[in-house]
Design an enzyme around this catalytic site. Structure first.
Site, PDB file in Angstrom:
ATOM      1  CB  THR A   1      33.121  35.263  41.092  1.00  0.00           C
ATOM      2  OG1 THR A   1      33.939  36.416  41.168  1.00  0.00           O
ATOM      3  CG2 THR A   1      33.328  34.398  42.325  1.00  0.00           C
TER       4      THR A   1
ATOM      5  CG  ASP B   1      34.592  41.375  44.476  1.00  0.00           C
ATOM      6  OD1 ASP B   1      33.951  40.809  45.372  1.00  0.00           O
ATOM      7  OD2 ASP B   1      35.806  41.153  44.266  1.00  0.00           O
TER       8      ASP B   1
ATOM      9  CD  GLU C   1      38.756  32.578  48.239  1.00  0.00           C
ATOM     10  OE1 GLU C   1      38.820  31.998  47.142  1.00  0.00           O
ATOM     11  OE2 GLU C   1      38.947  33.808  48.367  1.00  0.00           O
TER      12      GLU C   1
ATOM     13  CD  GLU D   1      40.181  40.368  39.653  1.00  0.00           C
ATOM     14  OE1 GLU D   1      41.377  40.652  39.401  1.00  0.00           O
ATOM     15  OE2 GLU D   1      39.860  39.488  40.476  1.00  0.00           O
TER      16      GLU D   1
ATOM     17  NE  ARG E   1      40.333  30.435  45.319  1.00  0.00           N
ATOM     18  CZ  ARG E   1      41.487  31.063  45.340  1.00  0.00           C
ATOM     19  NH1 ARG E   1      42.553  30.511  44.838  1.00  0.00           N
ATOM     20  NH2 ARG E   1      41.604  32.267  45.881  1.00  0.00           N
TER      21      ARG E   1
HETATM   22  C1  DMJ Z   1      39.333  35.108  42.415  1.00  0.00           C
HETATM   23  O1  DMJ Z   1      39.451  34.097  43.347  1.00  0.00           O
HETATM   24  C2  DMJ Z   1      37.902  35.453  42.157  1.00  0.00           C
HETATM   25  O2  DMJ Z   1      37.817  36.152  40.976  1.00  0.00           O
HETATM   26  C3  DMJ Z   1      37.294  36.266  43.261  1.00  0.00           C
HETATM   27  O3  DMJ Z   1      35.978  36.650  42.981  1.00  0.00           O
HETATM   28  C4  DMJ Z   1      38.104  37.492  43.496  1.00  0.00           C
HETATM   29  N1  DMJ Z   1      39.498  37.251  43.594  1.00  0.00           N
HETATM   30  C5  DMJ Z   1      40.186  36.258  42.835  1.00  0.00           C
HETATM   31  C6  DMJ Z   1      41.022  36.740  41.689  1.00  0.00           C
HETATM   32  O4  DMJ Z   1      41.584  37.942  41.803  1.00  0.00           O
END
Ligand code: DMJ
Length: 611
Positions: free
Chosen positions: A593, A373, A238, A507, A242
């Site tokens: 992501t 994912d 995270e 998503e 982020r």
């Molecule tokens: C986000 O923090 C990122 O996309 C992560 O890869 C998966 N979950 C959340 C959003 O749903």
């Protein structure tokens, strides 16, 4: 000797001569002693200049660096970024160079690393920007007509972002997320005491939408209040996607040194988590003890590391090396790749859990949704970001996709294509919202596939995205549930209570955005607009946007959380869906992501370590 023969010059006595020699000797000796003392005192003043040597593991030293403390300017300061929203001159950004045209070069680490190792590392931002194929914010072909409906749609999304930001600023500035119902902030424990997740996650979206004042507020907070000396336990993944992702993007978009310096410093703080027998990082980092940790949810996760988490460091860590000159970041993620590549895979599938101690898979659970994912996503994006030299990533991606298609791809009796999960040898017929990024990923990868495979992958991407749209269309709110099943009586719908929530996730609109750019089928903009309307109708509250607990209720209750990824991803992807293709062009950028854009390595240099 000759002098003695000159008239008036008297030959000195032997005794006087000895005295003179002694005097000269003493003079030299005292000079030497003074010099040595002087050197001893001055030496420490020059020592800090040696901190930035490549390969040095103690990256956290950046904080004590003269540059980091703002005491000296970098040797080659990054040029002032164009003012927010200001257009780059067309000449600076080349419009769509054809293959075989002018060779694109991106300054390599070697090119910008000063020869003398004791000089600070610098990154040539100007050169980087001049190599982009498109102006960052596009050439704005559709700006001409102020009555263009697409422009109005974009403006609407911009307004939503402004509203989300202003309420966060008003009630929760500096905390991680806004709680719009209670009108206060939420800190949580995911980030180990780091604050301002929403600020960092919002920077590039504010920049993209040209919310200038708001961007300045966010930047000022980073400069004045974003402190890294925290002591909690944080999720490596995270913090990386982020914070590091957000800071890197903000730097690449603006050239502001503060973002680069903070990203590198924070990156350094994550390194102790990699100190395991395999080099596979532990899930969490304990900022206080500066060591890896199994985290606060050890009870449920055991001592495993998670595939999506260890596989989603690659893009950011390569850029940390790019911007710091420190190979240590690239080395860490290359090692993860090596371990994953060499470990046996059941049916070619990658299970979700792996032991950082033994490098062995821990449970037979495979999923393209949560836990798995973004590992797959980062393989194809590594290939793209390396300007297509990281063949290993490409090969691993297509092999993994092939195994997924063989073992997990299903079509429901109602004709919906979905990717099931796999638990201990049994197929579980459900998808979660998180898995809906796959439509976009497969669309992106389709263009890189063998000619003969392209149509197949394009169709697969379209079908999966259609299924995810169905999960939205079949709800009362037109927003999709967290989990949806494919069982005889129910398709693309949640079954159990808690599966019915919608937490402002991105998503599905992420896939609409990629599919739109690939096909220009107006359907994707229609579907995207349905989401905008539903967000306004069901998630808007007096003080921000909130997730909802039940997408099947037309009067859903709010979960009191405006997730930071709503500003980083959901609103950004929606805005891009209604923008021209050259806005953050996929030729120049890959999105991490968390939807933070990172530049493609437009470099011809073989000395770089992007592979
Ligand atoms: C986000 O923090 C990122 O996309 C992560 O890869 C998966 N979950 C959340 C959003 O749903």
């Amino acid at each position: 000797m000759l002098l003695w023969k000159v008239s008036g010059f008297q030959q000195p006595s032997v005794r006087r001569l000895r005295l003179q020699r002694k005097f000269h000797f003493l003079l030299c000796l005292s000079g030497l002693v003074t010099l040595c003392f002087g050197a001893l005192f001055l030496l420490p003043l020059f020592l800090p200049l040696r901190l930035q040597q490549p390969d040095q593991e103690v990256v956290a030293d950046v904080s004590s660096h003269l540059l980091a403390r703002g005491m000296v300017p970098p040797p080659k300061p990054a040029p002032a970024a164009p003012a927010l929203g200001e257009h780059e001159p067309r000449s600076q950004s080349r419009i769509l160079r054809k293959k075989g045209g002018a060779r694109r070069t991106w300054p390599t680490i070697a090119a910008v690393r000063p020869k003398n190792k004791s000089v600070l590392f610098s990154f040539d931002f100007n050169a980087f920007r001049s190599r982009l194929c498109h102006p960052v914010l596009g050439a704005r072909a559709d700006e001409k007509s102020s009555r263009s409906p697409v422009r109005a749609q974009r403006e609407k999304i911009k307004e939503m972002m402004k509203f989300a930001w202003q309420n966060y600023k008003r009630y929760a500035m500096g905390q991680n997320e806004l709680r719009p119902l209670t009108k206060d902030g939420y800190q949580g424990k995911l980030f180990g005491g780091l604050g301002g997740a929403t600020v960092i996650d919002s920077l590039d979206t504010l920049f993209l939408m040209e919310l200038k004042e708001e961007f300045r507020e966010a930047k000022a907070w980073v400069e004045e209040s974003f402190h890294l000396n925290v002591s909690g336990v944080a999720s490596l993944f995270e913090v990386n996607i982020r914070y590091i992702g957000g800071l890197l993007s903000a730097f690449y978009l603006t050239g502001e040194e503060v973002f680069r310096v903070k990203a590198i410093e924070l990156g350094g703080k994550l390194l102790p988590a990699f100190k395991t027998p395999t080099g596979i990082p532990m899930r969490c980092i304990n900022f206080k003890s500066r060591s890896g940790s199994f985290g606060w949810d050890w009870n449920t996760m055991g001592d495993s590391s998670v595939l999506a988490e260890i596989g989603s460091l690659h893009l950011e860590f390569l850029h940390l090396t790019e911007l710091s000159g420190k190979q240590v970041f690239a080395k860490k993620i290359r090692n993860i790749r090596k371990v994953l590549r060499n470990t046996d895979k059941p049916f070619g599938l990658y299970p979700n859990f792996i032991s950082p101690l033994s490098g062995k898979w821990e449970q037979q659970h495979v999923s393209v949704g949560g836990l798995g994912d973004s590992f797959y996503e980062y393989l194809i994006k590594s290939w793209l970001m390396s300007a297509k030299i990281d063949l290993e990533a490409k090969t691993m991606y297509y092999k993994a996709l092939e195994a997924i298609e063989t073992n997990l791809l299903k079509v429901s009796p109602g004709g919906l294509t979905y990717i099931a999960e796999w638990k201990g040898g049994t197929v579980v017929n459900k998808m979660n919202h998180l898995a809906c990024f796959a439509g976009g990923m497969i669309a992106l990868g389709a263009e890189e596939a063998e000619e003969t495979e392209r149509a197949h992958y394009r169709e697969l991407a379209a079908q999966i995205t259609k299924t995810c749209h169905e999960s939205y269309a079949r709800s009362d709110t037109k927003l999709g549930p967290e989990v949806f099943w494919f069982v005889s009586s129910r398709e693309a719908m949640a079954i159990y209570g808690r599966e019915s929530s919608y937490t402002l996730r991105p998503e599905v609109v992420e896939s609409y955005m990629y599919l739109w750019r690939q096909t220009h089928d107006p359907l994707y903009r229609e579907w995207g607009w349905e989401v905008v309307v539903a967000l306004e109708k069901y998630c808007l509250t007096e003080a921000g946007f909130s997730g909802i607990r039940d997408v099947y209720s037309s009067t859903p209750s709010h979960d009191n959380k405006q997730q930071s990824f709503f500003l980083a991803e959901t609103l950004k992807y929606l805005y891009l869906l209604f923008s021209d293709d050259d806005v953050l062009s996929l030729e120049d950028w890959v999105f991490n992501t968390e939807a933070h854009p990172l530049p493609v390595n437009h470099s011809d240099s073989s000395s770089r370590a992007w592979g």
